[in-house]
Design an enzyme around this catalytic site. Sequence first.
Site, PDB file in Angstrom:
ATOM      1  N   LYS A   1      -8.072  -2.166   8.792  1.00  0.00           N
ATOM      2  CA  LYS A   1      -8.106  -1.257   9.952  1.00  0.00           C
ATOM      3  C   LYS A   1      -7.787   0.183   9.524  1.00  0.00           C
ATOM      4  CE  LYS A   1      -4.816  -3.597  12.019  1.00  0.00           C
ATOM      5  NZ  LYS A   1      -4.537  -4.682  11.063  1.00  0.00           N
TER       6      LYS A   1
ATOM      7  N   ARG B   1      -1.832  -4.831  20.897  1.00  0.00           N
ATOM      8  CA  ARG B   1      -1.559  -6.032  20.109  1.00  0.00           C
ATOM      9  C   ARG B   1      -1.165  -7.215  20.989  1.00  0.00           C
ATOM     10  NH1 ARG B   1      -0.160  -3.351  14.967  1.00  0.00           N
ATOM     11  NH2 ARG B   1       0.031  -4.953  13.378  1.00  0.00           N
TER      12      ARG B   1
ATOM     13  N   ARG C   1      -1.251  -3.993  -2.126  1.00  0.00           N
ATOM     14  CA  ARG C   1      -1.327  -2.652  -1.528  1.00  0.00           C
ATOM     15  C   ARG C   1      -0.118  -1.788  -1.921  1.00  0.00           C
ATOM     16  NH1 ARG C   1      -1.801  -2.213   4.852  1.00  0.00           N
ATOM     17  NH2 ARG C   1       0.044  -3.530   4.754  1.00  0.00           N
TER      18      ARG C   1
ATOM     19  N   ARG D   1       5.268  -1.429   1.074  1.00  0.00           N
ATOM     20  CA  ARG D   1       5.928  -1.647   2.367  1.00  0.00           C
ATOM     21  C   ARG D   1       6.860  -2.854   2.301  1.00  0.00           C
ATOM     22  NH1 ARG D   1       1.193  -1.300   6.803  1.00  0.00           N
ATOM     23  NH2 ARG D   1       2.372  -3.055   7.613  1.00  0.00           N
TER      24      ARG D   1
ATOM     25  N   ARG E   1       3.773 -12.253  10.321  1.00  0.00           N
ATOM     26  CA  ARG E   1       2.807 -11.268  10.854  1.00  0.00           C
ATOM     27  C   ARG E   1       1.505 -11.963  11.251  1.00  0.00           C
ATOM     28  NH1 ARG E   1       2.745  -7.000   6.124  1.00  0.00           N
ATOM     29  NH2 ARG E   1       1.154  -5.956   7.346  1.00  0.00           N
TER      30      ARG E   1
HETATM   31  P1  AP5 Z   1      -5.511  -1.747   5.176  1.00  0.00           P
HETATM   32  O1  AP5 Z   1      -6.637  -0.888   5.592  1.00  0.00           O
HETATM   33  O2  AP5 Z   1      -4.228  -1.094   4.812  1.00  0.00           O
HETATM   34  O3  AP5 Z   1      -5.295  -2.916   6.241  1.00  0.00           O
HETATM   35  P2  AP5 Z   1      -4.737  -2.873   7.733  1.00  0.00           P
HETATM   36  O4  AP5 Z   1      -5.620  -3.747   8.551  1.00  0.00           O
HETATM   37  O5  AP5 Z   1      -4.557  -1.465   8.176  1.00  0.00           O
HETATM   38  O6  AP5 Z   1      -3.364  -3.629   7.486  1.00  0.00           O
HETATM   39  P3  AP5 Z   1      -1.875  -3.313   7.962  1.00  0.00           P
HETATM   40  O7  AP5 Z   1      -0.979  -4.174   7.120  1.00  0.00           O
HETATM   41  O8  AP5 Z   1      -1.562  -1.861   7.961  1.00  0.00           O
HETATM   42  O9  AP5 Z   1      -1.921  -3.872   9.388  1.00  0.00           O
HETATM   43  P4  AP5 Z   1      -0.794  -4.416  10.228  1.00  0.00           P
HETATM   44  O10 AP5 Z   1      -1.509  -4.568  11.503  1.00  0.00           O
HETATM   45  O11 AP5 Z   1      -0.088  -5.599   9.737  1.00  0.00           O
HETATM   46  O12 AP5 Z   1       0.334  -3.286  10.105  1.00  0.00           O
HETATM   47  P5  AP5 Z   1       0.775  -2.072  11.038  1.00  0.00           P
HETATM   48  O13 AP5 Z   1       1.190  -0.986  10.158  1.00  0.00           O
HETATM   49  O14 AP5 Z   1      -0.228  -1.810  12.102  1.00  0.00           O
HETATM   50  O15 AP5 Z   1      -6.016  -2.645   3.938  1.00  0.00           O
HETATM   51  C1  AP5 Z   1      -5.125  -3.487   3.229  1.00  0.00           C
HETATM   52  C2  AP5 Z   1      -5.427  -3.400   1.722  1.00  0.00           C
HETATM   53  O16 AP5 Z   1      -6.718  -3.965   1.482  1.00  0.00           O
HETATM   54  C3  AP5 Z   1      -5.465  -1.966   1.199  1.00  0.00           C
HETATM   55  O17 AP5 Z   1      -4.837  -1.922  -0.058  1.00  0.00           O
HETATM   56  C4  AP5 Z   1      -6.959  -1.631   1.077  1.00  0.00           C
HETATM   57  O18 AP5 Z   1      -7.235  -0.780  -0.031  1.00  0.00           O
HETATM   58  C5  AP5 Z   1      -7.597  -3.011   0.868  1.00  0.00           C
HETATM   59  N1  AP5 Z   1      -8.892  -3.128   1.558  1.00  0.00           N
HETATM   60  C6  AP5 Z   1      -9.216  -2.705   2.818  1.00  0.00           C
HETATM   61  N2  AP5 Z   1     -10.488  -3.019   3.109  1.00  0.00           N
HETATM   62  C7  AP5 Z   1     -10.997  -3.678   2.025  1.00  0.00           C
HETATM   63  C8  AP5 Z   1     -12.261  -4.266   1.711  1.00  0.00           C
HETATM   64  N3  AP5 Z   1     -13.293  -4.246   2.584  1.00  0.00           N
HETATM   65  N4  AP5 Z   1     -12.407  -4.853   0.480  1.00  0.00           N
HETATM   66  C9  AP5 Z   1     -11.375  -4.872  -0.402  1.00  0.00           C
HETATM   67  N5  AP5 Z   1     -10.157  -4.335  -0.168  1.00  0.00           N
HETATM   68  C10 AP5 Z   1      -9.959  -3.747   1.029  1.00  0.00           C
HETATM   69  O19 AP5 Z   1       2.038  -2.703  11.789  1.00  0.00           O
HETATM   70  C11 AP5 Z   1       3.245  -2.975  11.094  1.00  0.00           C
HETATM   71  C12 AP5 Z   1       4.275  -3.524  12.071  1.00  0.00           C
HETATM   72  O20 AP5 Z   1       4.557  -2.538  13.102  1.00  0.00           O
HETATM   73  C13 AP5 Z   1       3.868  -4.781  12.856  1.00  0.00           C
HETATM   74  O21 AP5 Z   1       4.095  -5.971  12.102  1.00  0.00           O
HETATM   75  C14 AP5 Z   1       4.769  -4.667  14.094  1.00  0.00           C
HETATM   76  O22 AP5 Z   1       6.082  -5.057  13.792  1.00  0.00           O
HETATM   77  C15 AP5 Z   1       4.798  -3.155  14.363  1.00  0.00           C
HETATM   78  N6  AP5 Z   1       3.745  -2.728  15.317  1.00  0.00           N
HETATM   79  C16 AP5 Z   1       2.732  -1.846  15.070  1.00  0.00           C
HETATM   80  N7  AP5 Z   1       1.967  -1.685  16.160  1.00  0.00           N
HETATM   81  C17 AP5 Z   1       2.500  -2.478  17.129  1.00  0.00           C
HETATM   82  C18 AP5 Z   1       2.118  -2.766  18.474  1.00  0.00           C
HETATM   83  N8  AP5 Z   1       1.053  -2.199  19.049  1.00  0.00           N
HETATM   84  N9  AP5 Z   1       2.890  -3.655  19.154  1.00  0.00           N
HETATM   85  C19 AP5 Z   1       3.972  -4.244  18.607  1.00  0.00           C
HETATM   86  N10 AP5 Z   1       4.378  -4.011  17.334  1.00  0.00           N
HETATM   87  C20 AP5 Z   1       3.643  -3.134  16.597  1.00  0.00           C
END
Ligand code: AP5
Length: 219
Positions: free
Chosen positions: A13, A88, A127, A161, A172
């Site tokens: 994402k 979410r 990552r 992270r 997660r």
């Molecule tokens: P990346 O693009 O970083 O993936 P992502 O989907 O953004 O993953 P996140 O871990 O950031 O998502 P998340 O939803 O768990 O975390 P968030 O920060 O939102 O890609 C991952 C890796 O793969 C990278 O190294 C990239 O280079 C590689 N990659 C990408 N695409 C690729 C491809 N096509 N091929 C090969 N490699 C690829 O949330 C963290 C925490 O915050 C949550 O657990 C929760 O506690 C809290 N939180 C955030 N938002 C909310 C909400 N709305 N409600 C409640 N809690 C929330």
Amino acid sequence: MNIILLGPPGAGKGTQARFLEEKYGMLQLATGDMLRAAIRRAEPIGVEAKKIMDQGKLVPDQLMIKMIEVSIEHPACTRGFILDGFPRTVPQAEALDVMLASRHKKLDAVIELSVDEATLIERISGRFICAKCGAGYHDKFMPTKVPGVCDECGNKEFIRRPDDNAEVLKTRLKAFNEQTAPILPYYKGKNLLHIVDGMASMKEVQEKIESILEMAKKS
Ligand code: AP5
């Protein structure tokens, strides 16, 4: 255009949101990044969220809804926004509809990046980000051009992270399957949902999303 990128942790994402931000000038609103910034600044919301995020659970809806309500008021959102990590839960999706309707805004597309669990584990465990500018990399899929040096700013320090480990990832993924996946039928019912194969290369995923946005623009 206003869009949502949906998908489990590591689906890509953030990676795709940054590509789209650059190409279309839409603003990326990443709730995870906002929470991590609040933690770094030791804000009360960050202190409350850190314990929850470190366990891989979801931060309470009311807190997240307020955060997005403030963010969509940002002047740059007039060019459109990309929601990355929000909504979410079903209550978050419902609250988003209300806040958009009251501002005479609408969603143009909801894009789900679909990726299998083994790949998510591989992506999350490799990552890392630049400690100075936050540029994102991956040990295998997106290494720095010069080993140990950030492509963007030349910095030599990187961080991983605290929630990017196998144990927390299990929680997660459980949160995604139990609390986030139920919003997919919600958007399908509104004819907004597009499923993209997130297992493809970053470039292929980007092209697929762009073709969806081009179609959405015309409709
Ligand atoms: P990346 O693009 O970083 O993936 P992502 O989907 O953004 O993953 P996140 O871990 O950031 O998502 P998340 O939803 O768990 O975390 P968030 O920060 O939102 O890609 C991952 C890796 O793969 C990278 O190294 C990239 O280079 C590689 N990659 C990408 N695409 C690729 C491809 N096509 N091929 C090969 N490699 C690829 O949330 C963290 C925490 O915050 C949550 O657990 C929760 O506690 C809290 N939180 C955030 N938002 C909310 C909400 N709305 N409600 C409640 N809690 C929330």
